[in-house]
Design a protein around this motif. Structure first.
Motif, PDB file in Angstrom:
ATOM      1  N   SER B  76       1.182  -1.244   0.145  1.00 12.45           N
ATOM      2  CA  SER B  76      -0.028   0.244   0.248  1.00 12.45           C
ATOM      3  C   SER B  76       0.539   1.732  -0.038  1.00 12.45           C
ATOM      4  N   SER B 115      -7.394  -7.212  -0.868  1.00 15.17           N
ATOM      5  CA  SER B 115      -6.860  -6.599   0.359  1.00 15.17           C
ATOM      6  C   SER B 115      -8.222  -6.083   0.771  1.00 15.17           C
ATOM      7  N   ALA B 117      -7.773  -3.170   1.917  1.00 17.44           N
ATOM      8  CA  ALA B 117      -7.843  -1.741   1.672  1.00 17.44           C
ATOM      9  C   ALA B 117      -8.743  -1.166  -0.036  1.00 17.44           C
ATOM     10  N   GLY B 168      -5.254  -7.469   7.302  1.00 22.02           N
ATOM     11  CA  GLY B 168      -3.894  -6.752   7.809  1.00 22.02           C
ATOM     12  C   GLY B 168      -3.895  -8.214   8.823  1.00 22.02           C
ATOM     13  N   THR B 181      -0.249  -0.171   6.507  1.00 20.84           N
ATOM     14  CA  THR B 181      -0.472  -1.371   7.875  1.00 20.84           C
ATOM     15  C   THR B 181       0.732  -2.447   8.576  1.00 20.84           C
ATOM     16  N   ILE B 184       0.600  -3.172  12.461  1.00 24.96           N
ATOM     17  CA  ILE B 184       0.229  -4.101  13.425  1.00 24.96           C
ATOM     18  C   ILE B 184       1.528  -5.539  13.166  1.00 24.96           C
ATOM     19  N   THR B 205      -5.813   2.907  17.543  1.00 24.93           N
ATOM     20  CA  THR B 205      -6.385   2.540  16.012  1.00 24.93           C
ATOM     21  C   THR B 205      -6.809   1.175  15.892  1.00 24.93           C
ATOM     22  N   ILE B 207      -8.109  -1.973  13.164  1.00 21.57           N
ATOM     23  CA  ILE B 207      -7.773  -2.587  12.047  1.00 21.57           C
ATOM     24  C   ILE B 207      -8.690  -4.504  12.279  1.00 21.57           C
ATOM     25  N   CYS B 209      -7.794  -8.324  11.370  1.00 20.59           N
ATOM     26  CA  CYS B 209      -6.775  -8.613  11.417  1.00 20.59           C
ATOM     27  C   CYS B 209      -6.764 -10.304  11.580  1.00 20.59           C
ATOM     28  N   MET B 272      -5.963   5.107   8.319  1.00 18.53           N
ATOM     29  CA  MET B 272      -5.970   3.895   8.691  1.00 18.53           C
ATOM     30  C   MET B 272      -7.598   4.262   9.941  1.00 18.53           C
TER      31      MET B 272
END
Lengths: 310, 310
Positions: B76, B115, B117, B168, B181, B184, B205, B207, B209, B272
């Motif tokens: 990314s 992803s 994303a 992630g 990312t 992480i 934050t 995300i 996973c 994020m």
């Protein structure tokens, strides 16, 4: 400033060029298509060339290009029949134009004609701003890919994009093209012109529709909208009223000398049955885009464009 | 039969190649990456080459290729920093592989690592199967475009595709790459390895996973699933549990000798904050994909892979 129109010899393109030429202002209108579009209009310059030739596509974006109307495409049936040609015209040529804008570095407004063909797989009725696109034909896939890229090119500041997802546009003049939605125009145009028409879908088949006039108005509006009003998501679904084959024929019948019969084609019927029946976009309304009010309004608009000799 | 793995020297790719090599069967595993991946494993053949060279990409699909695992990508942060390179690796190289499959005419199973994303613009929490993708980084755009094309190539019978939208993936070993990312993994890996780590996002934050082990298991499952089970929509979102930077560090801390501090980077924090915090896919569960149960489970899985010398 230069305004570029691709697909300028087409149904929408030629109407758009005439509308642009009728507006006051010093802008030069560069109208391009495979054959030189024969406009005898002030400030319109015709450029013949093949957009699948990357060099030609790249040459179209000049340093003074302020607005791009990218309308050229291989329509749905054609892109389904010839995957390679559809990919070259509908995907690669759009990328070549976008890349040319990026490399020119002037961030033109880039108005792209997408399509409700991005919806498939039996979408809700009506389709709304929240309906996820699930294309089930290559044409819809290619349009969706270009929308997605146009959003990113806009976010990065390479262009200032706006994609319009167009409902079925009618009434298209001339001979039928290879669009899977060609019947929506032919079922009106052919009997009014005194020719019998065999419709390739069932009478109850419905599709979201809009008139040519509203589409041209929407394209001009998309070119004028502020970037702030558009925000981060540059794809706008236009509202298209639901029209069945039966309704279209009923509305055309009082003006018709030809007759309509129905002989469904399995391939076309399948695409229509799992596609978009109507669209309702609150966002388009908020942004000031107008839709067609009724099938009768669309037919009336068409009749007004016909010369008495037709 | 030949199984092709692109990005085979990467974190996921190398684990996948080892898993494939441990399965019984006569299949040859062609493992490719920029540098020749140095696998000393039975049936694994390493092929070094640049996927952005269309000729090389095309050469990878041989007549006996039955499964393609296409993992290679510019991550990314890299794709955001270098638009042209990201486009070549993440979009054009995928198209070259798909085209090669189409021209070979053998319809291999094509497993593509997409992803989360693809989600951006403040998506719902959790993201579900019904959440429309709205990428806000070029990497996500390129992944979404490839998913869209893979669906159409599948519908047309050119490949038998399956895209997995990966949460992630952690814990990634080695030096940080340019993934947005990357934190992480680093917030676990670095302090456990005895190094202090400055985390570029706020402690709160979050995300979605998943562990490396579950991803490899999911890729193998995607290769084995029947076409009928997958149906017309070949993109599968994997469930990713929500993990905050604070939770990850808390879970790693009992095993850590290094320390973690927080110095948010505005660019990474912004991605994020408007991205995907958790994913919950009922479809993935129905199809038999398994997710990670907890942050602690992910850390425990990672600790088991470490040699005592680390």
């Amino acid at each position: 400033m230069r305004i570029l129109v691709t697909g300028a010899a087409g149904h929408i393109g030629s109407a758009l060029v005439r509308a642009l030429a009728s507006r006051p202002g010093p802008a030069e209108i560069a109208a391009t298509d495979l054959g030189a579009p024969g406009f005898d209009l002030p400030r319109v310059r015709s450029l013949a060339g093949d957009l699948t030739d990357a060099g030609f596509a790249r040459s179209l974006i000049t340093p003074d290009t302020g607005i791009v109307f990218h309308l050229a495409s291989l329509v749905s049936g054609g892109a389904e029949q010839d995957f390679e040609l559809g990919t070259r015209i509908n995907l690669d040529a759009t990328r070549d134009l976008l890349e040319s804008c990026r490399l020119a570095g002037r961030r033109p407004r880039f108005v792209f004609t997408s399509s409700i063909a991005v919806y498939g797989g039996d979408p809700p009725d009506p389709v709304t701003d929240d309906t996820p696109p699930r294309p089930r034909i290559s044409y819809g896939t290619q349009k969706l890919v270009c929308e997605t890229l146009l959003n990113d090119y806009t976010r990065r500041g390479y262009v200032d994009g706006c994609s319009l997802r167009l409902p079925g546009v009618l009434v298209r003049p001339g001979a039928p093209n290879t669009a899977l939605t060609g019947w929506i125009s032919a079922i009106v145009r052919e009997p009014i012109a005194g020719r019998d028409y065999v419709c390739p879908v069932r009478p109850d088949t419905r599709i979201a529709c809009i008139s040519l006039g509203r589409v041209v108005e929407s394209l001009l509006h998309a070119a004028d909208l502020s970037s702030d009003a558009l925000g981060a998501d540059r794809t706008v679904l236009l509202t298209g009223i639901s029209a069945s084959a039966r309704q279209l024929w009923d509305a055309a019948r009082p003006h018709a000398r030809g007759r309509v019969s129905f002989e469904p084609d399995a391939r076309i019927q399948a695409v229509m049955d799992t596609g978009c029946k109507a669209t309702l976009s609150a966002r388009a309304a908020r942004l000031g885009f107008r839709h067609s009010a009724s099938v009768e309004e669309i037919i009336t608009e068409y009749l007004a464009t016909l010369s008495p000799a037709t």
